[in-house]
Write a protein that holds these residues in place. Structure first.
Motif, PDB file in Angstrom:
ATOM      1  N   TYR A  32       2.554  64.943   7.687  1.00 53.23           N
ATOM      2  CA  TYR A  32       1.975  66.272   7.915  1.00 53.23           C
ATOM      3  C   TYR A  32       2.987  67.163   8.611  1.00 53.23           C
ATOM      4  O   TYR A  32       3.615  66.747   9.593  1.00 53.23           O
ATOM      5  CB  TYR A  32       0.675  66.151   8.723  1.00 53.23           C
TER       6      TYR A  32
ATOM      7  N   PRO B 234      -2.797  73.880   5.320  1.00 54.30           N
ATOM      8  CA  PRO B 234      -3.459  72.600   5.598  1.00 54.30           C
ATOM      9  C   PRO B 234      -4.113  72.013   4.346  1.00 54.30           C
ATOM     10  O   PRO B 234      -4.656  72.747   3.520  1.00 54.30           O
ATOM     11  CB  PRO B 234      -4.508  72.960   6.651  1.00 54.30           C
TER      12      PRO B 234
ATOM     13  N   TRP C 275      -1.225  70.350   9.277  1.00 51.66           N
ATOM     14  CA  TRP C 275      -1.966  69.557   8.282  1.00 51.66           C
ATOM     15  C   TRP C 275      -1.496  69.793   6.858  1.00 51.66           C
ATOM     16  O   TRP C 275      -2.219  69.505   5.908  1.00 51.66           O
ATOM     17  CB  TRP C 275      -3.458  69.834   8.403  1.00 51.66           C
TER      18      TRP C 275
END
Lengths: 180, 180
Positions: free
Chosen positions: B100, B105, B124
């Motif tokens: 990540y 995200p 994310w």
């Protein structure tokens, strides 16, 4: 070298990587660098390479040698006041490697090289690398290496790679590949 | 962590390396770094490392994650006018890694992290790495990663490593290990 020969050597190299459980992407396998150093004698002299990453700070490669193939003597010269030349760490992953650097010559070296190439091999301090063993070659230091009877795979961790600056002892050598 | 626990985790890590056909020397196996980041919850949070080489120019490591273990979010800050911070290339060798980084995200990320740690995971954008796949993390960029259900082994090619300069999002984290 002819493109069809390059393709056959790439497939042969990929088979060694599979045998050693080192995974390449299909793109990497199709683009393995077959370095014959312009001498067209790959069964004796040459190197197969996959460059994973080469940045202005570090470089990572996987090197492969066919059985008893050798990479000819060369060094990585200083390139600027801030750059003393490429420094590299060879870590043997599979097979056996006979590495030669400047220093006391081995009385009975393990390498076996055709006579015609011996005049261009001037350093004979021997380091034997088996899987899990590694050696760091300082910048501007002559070195060459050969695999044992099974071939070898070596991970190279190094500073930035600029192959075009390598200096070979054998004046007949051309580092960058020419594919017909 | 107690020394006896460290030794047991080292043996467990070495077994993963054997399974993946990555050879370590006996000395390397006995000195595997077990990083619990001071939180003493290694089954969830931590990282196992073998540093092959770390010079003032480049670094090479093998990283190991137990199944679903995660390495907490951190970044490598600029260290000087000439050093923008550590840059690193992760190459998955075995297993599966969910990485990540800063960016859009993922709507349904694959990572599974205990609730108590989620507040310290702020980036994310998801990159999934399977064997042979790799990703380069720019300097000064927040990142964290978790392995899949089988665990994972990752080769790290990078600029110089100075773990003591890493900045973690979770203020409870202590990077350098303390063995009782």
């Amino acid at each position: 070298m002819k493109l069809e020969d390059v393709k056959a050597y790439r497939e042969r190299t990929a088979e060694f990587f599979r045998m050693a459980n080192i995974v390449l992407t299909p793109e990497e396998s199709e683009n393995i660098e077959i370095a014959d150093f312009g001498l067209d004698d790959l069964e004796h002299l040459g190197l197969e390479l996959v460059t994973y990453i080469n940045t202005d700070r570090y470089c990572g490669k996987e090197l492969m040698l066919f059985p008893r193939q050798f990479c000819p003597e060369h060094h990585h010269p200083p390139l600027s006041a801030d750059n003393p030349g490429k420094r590299e760490t060879f870590r043997c992953r599979w097979g056996e490697v006979y590495l030669y650097v400047e220093g006391d010559p081995a009385p009975n070296p393990k390498a076996r090289v055709p006579d015609k190439y011996r005049q261009y091999l001037t350093v004979w301090k021997e380091i034997i690398l088996r899987p899990g063993e590694q050696y760091t070659i300082p910048p501007n230091t002559k070195h060459w290496f050969q695999s044992g009877d099974e071939g070898a795979i070596v991970s190279e961790f190094s500073s930035t790679s600029t192959d075009e600056n390598d200096i070979f002892t054998d004046p007949n050598i051309v580092r960058l590949p020419v594919i017909e």
